[in-house]
Enzyme design. Sequence first.
Site, short mmCIF file in Angstrom:
data_model
loop_
_atom_site.label_atom_id
_atom_site.label_comp_id
_atom_site.label_asym_id
_atom_site.label_seq_id
_atom_site.Cartn_x
_atom_site.Cartn_y
_atom_site.Cartn_z
N HIS A 81 0.85 -1.20 0.00
CA HIS A 81 0.00 0.00 0.00
C HIS A 81 0.88 1.24 0.00
O HIS A 81 1.69 1.45 0.90
CB HIS A 81 -0.94 -0.02 1.21
CG HIS A 81 -2.06 -0.99 1.04
ND1 HIS A 81 -2.59 -1.72 2.07
CD2 HIS A 81 -2.75 -1.35 -0.08
CE1 HIS A 81 -3.57 -2.50 1.59
NE2 HIS A 81 -3.68 -2.29 0.30
N GLU A 84 1.60 3.79 3.00
CA GLU A 84 2.07 3.26 4.28
C GLU A 84 3.58 3.36 4.36
O GLU A 84 4.31 2.37 4.42
CB GLU A 84 1.52 1.83 4.46
CG GLU A 84 -0.01 1.86 4.51
CD GLU A 84 -0.70 0.50 4.37
OE1 GLU A 84 0.00 -0.53 4.46
OE2 GLU A 84 -1.93 0.48 4.16
N ARG A 137 -3.07 4.79 -2.36
CA ARG A 137 -2.91 3.42 -1.82
C ARG A 137 -2.64 2.39 -2.92
O ARG A 137 -1.96 1.40 -2.69
CB ARG A 137 -4.22 3.08 -1.09
CG ARG A 137 -4.47 1.63 -0.76
CD ARG A 137 -5.78 1.52 0.02
NE ARG A 137 -6.27 0.17 0.15
CZ ARG A 137 -6.26 -0.53 1.30
NH1 ARG A 137 -5.76 0.00 2.39
NH2 ARG A 137 -6.78 -1.73 1.36
N HIS A 206 2.19 -3.71 6.85
CA HIS A 206 1.25 -2.63 6.55
C HIS A 206 1.28 -1.64 7.71
O HIS A 206 1.91 -1.87 8.73
CB HIS A 206 -0.19 -3.19 6.43
CG HIS A 206 -0.44 -3.98 5.18
ND1 HIS A 206 -1.20 -3.50 4.15
CD2 HIS A 206 -0.04 -5.23 4.82
CE1 HIS A 206 -1.25 -4.42 3.19
NE2 HIS A 206 -0.55 -5.47 3.57
N GLU A 282 0.50 -4.98 11.08
CA GLU A 282 0.04 -3.60 10.88
C GLU A 282 0.82 -2.75 11.88
O GLU A 282 0.64 -2.86 13.10
CB GLU A 282 -1.46 -3.50 11.19
CG GLU A 282 -2.35 -4.11 10.13
CD GLU A 282 -2.74 -3.10 9.04
OE1 GLU A 282 -2.41 -1.90 9.19
OE2 GLU A 282 -3.35 -3.52 8.05
O1 0X9 Z 1 -6.94 -3.78 4.13
C1 0X9 Z 1 -5.79 -4.25 4.06
O2 0X9 Z 1 -5.31 -4.70 3.03
C2 0X9 Z 1 -4.93 -4.28 5.31
N1 0X9 Z 1 -5.20 -3.15 6.14
S1 0X9 Z 1 -4.67 -1.67 5.64
O3 0X9 Z 1 -5.23 -0.66 6.50
N2 0X9 Z 1 -3.09 -1.60 5.80
O4 0X9 Z 1 -5.02 -1.50 4.26
C3 0X9 Z 1 -5.23 -5.57 6.07
C4 0X9 Z 1 -4.66 -6.74 5.36
C5 0X9 Z 1 -5.15 -8.01 5.90
N3 0X9 Z 1 -4.55 -9.07 5.18
C6 0X9 Z 1 -5.02 -9.53 4.00
N4 0X9 Z 1 -6.14 -9.11 3.48
N5 0X9 Z 1 -4.30 -10.43 3.40
ZN ZN Z 2 -2.05 -1.69 4.03
#
Ligand code: 0X9
Ligand code: ZN
Length: 319
Positions: A81, A84, A137, A206, A282
């Site tokens: 992303h 980040e 993002r 992340h 995270e």
């Molecule tokens: O939404 C996401 O992809 C992640 N949170 S973020 O706020 N950094 O965008 C969580 C990722 C969870 N893991 C997967 N979906 N594999």
């Molecule tokens: Zn992310």
Amino acid sequence: FRIINEEKLSLNRKLGFSWTAYHDVNDIYKYLEDVNKAHSDWTEVIVGGESYEGRKIQGIRINTPTGDENKPVIFIESGIHAREWITPATTTYFINQLVTSNNPNITALRDQFDWRIFPSVNPDGYQFSYYSDRMWRKTRSLSPNGCIGADPNRNWDYNWLKHGASNNPCDYQTYGGSKPFSEVETKTLSAYIASIENLQAYVAFHSDAQMLLLPYSDSTTHVDNYDDLVTVGKTSLNYGRAVNGKVYRGPATAAEILYKASGGSMDWVRDALGTPLVFTYELRGTYFHWPAYRIPEQGEEVTQMLLGLVTEAKNLGYF
Ligand code: 0X9
Ligand code: ZN
């Protein structure tokens, strides 16, 4: 505006690569090349794939000569992303620890594994966030209707578009792409990951929910070694907490403590490749901001978290 200036600290950047400023992807890649030049016997600049705008997904392999020809591989993915920023910064901090630290815990951590570390797996998006739109993002691919980018953590071929993803190319956040692996970044990187023999651990970074997530992200059903992943994850978080006293939520599935999200990298790695140890961290922050002068604080925390992860996985017989 003030925050962005603070993050970039352009004066600091001119002094060379550091962990007191955020650097663009060219500087990050040059840093990897410089690490390789300084340690050419046991590091290698590696290419995990390519981007829509023609950049490489560049990483570094760290594999010291120990006589073990078939070390377990640990893969680190960060920056999927774009906004980040703390994730590439933390990842280069960790690389620097591995290649320069004299702490015996860290040199042992380095020597036991064949590391494949990619600080920025969405380089186009990161550059766009860095220079144009701080909150970007997605990737930078052009959809037929003129909208730009897909969420590269919704584009992997596992339950694609099932939960927590949009089918609208104009969605600023979670457009899953036109099909699984429609994005050249995920298509090429997944092929690279699949080609790795002896991949034992996959770690994605992340920000900024401050938690440790386990597969699968779109279901509360637990994988067969879930209890081990919880044990390993708890030790990892304990090691991290010892640095700055910060408590992360989890370890648990995203479906249980964050939200359901299909098509993410770690879920595909676990499902398609059967990699036993799969985690998404995270990191900390506020609306994806983290002050540049505090990069070492987060970097030290993550270094210890990875040490804890490996230590407990070893206890449980994983390597
Ligand atoms: O939404 C996401 O992809 C992640 N949170 S973020 O706020 N950094 O965008 C969580 C990722 C969870 N893991 C997967 N979906 N594999
Ligand atoms: Zn992310």
